[in-house]
Design a protein around this motif. Sequence first.
Motif, PDB file in Angstrom:
ATOM      1  N   GLY A 187       0.804  -1.220   0.000  1.00  0.00           N
ATOM      2  CA  GLY A 187       0.000   0.000   0.000  1.00  0.00           C
ATOM      3  C   GLY A 187       0.830   1.259   0.000  1.00  0.00           C
ATOM      4  N   ALA A 188       1.915   1.285   0.797  1.00  0.00           N
ATOM      5  CA  ALA A 188       2.755   2.478   0.871  1.00  0.00           C
ATOM      6  C   ALA A 188       3.390   2.795  -0.482  1.00  0.00           C
ATOM      7  N   ARG A 189       3.733   1.776  -1.255  1.00  0.00           N
ATOM      8  CA  ARG A 189       4.333   2.018  -2.569  1.00  0.00           C
ATOM      9  C   ARG A 189       3.319   2.640  -3.526  1.00  0.00           C
ATOM     10  N   ILE A 190       2.082   2.141  -3.459  1.00  0.00           N
ATOM     11  CA  ILE A 190       1.032   2.704  -4.314  1.00  0.00           C
ATOM     12  C   ILE A 190       0.804   4.170  -3.960  1.00  0.00           C
ATOM     13  N   ILE A 197     -12.762   1.643  -8.967  1.00  0.00           N
ATOM     14  CA  ILE A 197     -13.149   1.229  -7.627  1.00  0.00           C
ATOM     15  C   ILE A 197     -13.513   2.486  -6.844  1.00  0.00           C
ATOM     16  N   SER A 198     -14.041   2.309  -5.650  1.00  0.00           N
ATOM     17  CA  SER A 198     -14.427   3.463  -4.841  1.00  0.00           C
ATOM     18  C   SER A 198     -13.206   4.074  -4.165  1.00  0.00           C
ATOM     19  N   GLY A 199     -13.340   5.361  -3.794  1.00  0.00           N
ATOM     20  CA  GLY A 199     -12.261   6.019  -3.073  1.00  0.00           C
ATOM     21  C   GLY A 199     -11.997   5.370  -1.730  1.00  0.00           C
ATOM     22  N   ALA A 200     -13.072   4.905  -1.073  1.00  0.00           N
ATOM     23  CA  ALA A 200     -12.915   4.246   0.220  1.00  0.00           C
ATOM     24  C   ALA A 200     -12.111   2.953   0.088  1.00  0.00           C
ATOM     25  N   TYR A 201     -12.356   2.203  -0.997  1.00  0.00           N
ATOM     26  CA  TYR A 201     -11.627   0.951  -1.195  1.00  0.00           C
ATOM     27  C   TYR A 201     -10.155   1.235  -1.486  1.00  0.00           C
ATOM     28  N   MET A 202      -9.890   2.310  -2.265  1.00  0.00           N
ATOM     29  CA  MET A 202      -8.505   2.682  -2.544  1.00  0.00           C
ATOM     30  C   MET A 202      -7.792   3.066  -1.259  1.00  0.00           C
ATOM     31  N   ASN A 203      -8.495   3.744  -0.349  1.00  0.00           N
ATOM     32  CA  ASN A 203      -7.901   4.112   0.927  1.00  0.00           C
ATOM     33  C   ASN A 203      -7.520   2.859   1.725  1.00  0.00           C
TER      34      ASN A 203
END
Length: 517
Positions: free
Chosen positions: A12-15, A35-41
């Motif tokens: 996740g940190a790399r993304i 995808i949703s912003g919440a899922y990306m978070n």
Amino acid sequence: MAGAAIARVPIGARIAERRRSLGLTQRALAEQVEISGAYMNLIEHDKRMIGGALLRRIAKALDMPLADLTAVEDMRLFQEMLELARGMALPDQDEARIGSFVGRYPEWAKAMVRVHRSLQDATDTAVALSERVSRDPSLRDLSHQILTRITSIRSFSEILQDFTGLSDAERQRFAEIIAAESDSLGRSARSMIDMLEDSGSRFHATSPEKEVDDFIIDHRNHFSALEEGADALRLELSGGAEGDLAHHWFSSLGTQVRRDGLAGLGEAETTMVLPESSRRFLIARHLVSEELDRLLNSLVDDERLTSDAARQRCKQALIRYAAAALLFPYEAFLEAAQHARYDVDRLAFAFGASFEQAAHRLVTLRRPGAEGVPFAFLRSDPAGNISKRFSLPGLRMPRHGGACPLWPVYTAHATPGRTVTQLALMPDGARYLFIAQASAKGWNGYGQPPAQFSVMLGCEAVHLDRLAYGDAHQARGVNQGTEVGFECRSCRREACQQRAHEALVPNLTSQAALQNA
């Protein structure tokens, strides 16, 4: 399940870092990959592990190599760090923390692994040199000669010093003796140094064996190019017909091989006394080494293999891989494995293979989208020496000897030819199914014992219902397994009757109990 907590090193940190460098918001990136912003978070905070099409869409949107997000190399690094922690019996071996450290600070993790390897190599070198000094007759003789000459030189020197009434001729004779003994002492010392330097030169900070192990693990023990090459070669040899290689084709080629030799493999003389499965495998090795030589050379032309010895060792491993792919086609073998519920003996019989060949092929069934049960692999001789290994995340196969003696890879030697299974309960709560069988290889004639090996597969207990071997263990209950460890130095099972060494770090639970008492 403990031991299976990490399916992938956190990325996740790399993304997030790459997204920020491109000036993208979380919402903008989420919209691009649908995808949703919440899922990306959640993804960026490593709350969701992703793969497949979504991972490819994110890599494309961020203009990143997919390998940077699949973290194949990081998974090997994670295994190395886990092995380091367990081998040194560090008090905190939590896999999630180790995975997070590798994901966030891969360069530091690599540095720690390099330092640990250097320490291991230095220790191995010291032990080997000590063993050679104590056991090598030549070194013992040289040591005796050196001590004898030192004693002689000292004795004659004391005579010259203590006896003042010696004539000039006597003093000259003693001086000549001292000079001659000194010359002999120098030659003996030089010979010993040369022998020790020759011994030490065989030890390297990174051995060819370790480099090849890393190379295979980086590829998850699956080489699609060799699978495709073997498929094409099989079709060519069978005249374009699908299916296994014809028996008469192997028989005729086997006659030619016995007559002409195995192109420098040095095994032609043994083909007449080997079992049929071994003879077929030797012939297949000969074929792929000749027909797929260019492909094999291109695969070992890799920066991870830093010496000719490592490249040659790796090429031989890939030749064996390609031979198995030629004899046991991927799709057919996977289908048969699933139908037989991974019964290794049934698979060996169906494909004319040995138990070891069938077990080894099962480990290579890692094609994306068509994977079999993920297995670890270990091969040991009766003395405990490890000659083949392949680890899984959480299940570390020892690089050399010294694994837990309760593992069936060792106990199987007592009942050769019989498959032994074990539901292993690890100290960290992880559960694994171990499957082992011991057998003899080759025949060297009367009075010469055959080579003996035990082969073991290991997988997470979550796969018990997919394996024929799992039925009995499920009937008894998953908590009714055998308490084992990885090796004595890192095992905190204080009551184990098989313990050979004290743990490097005492049982922290026991310490806490004593402090609270």
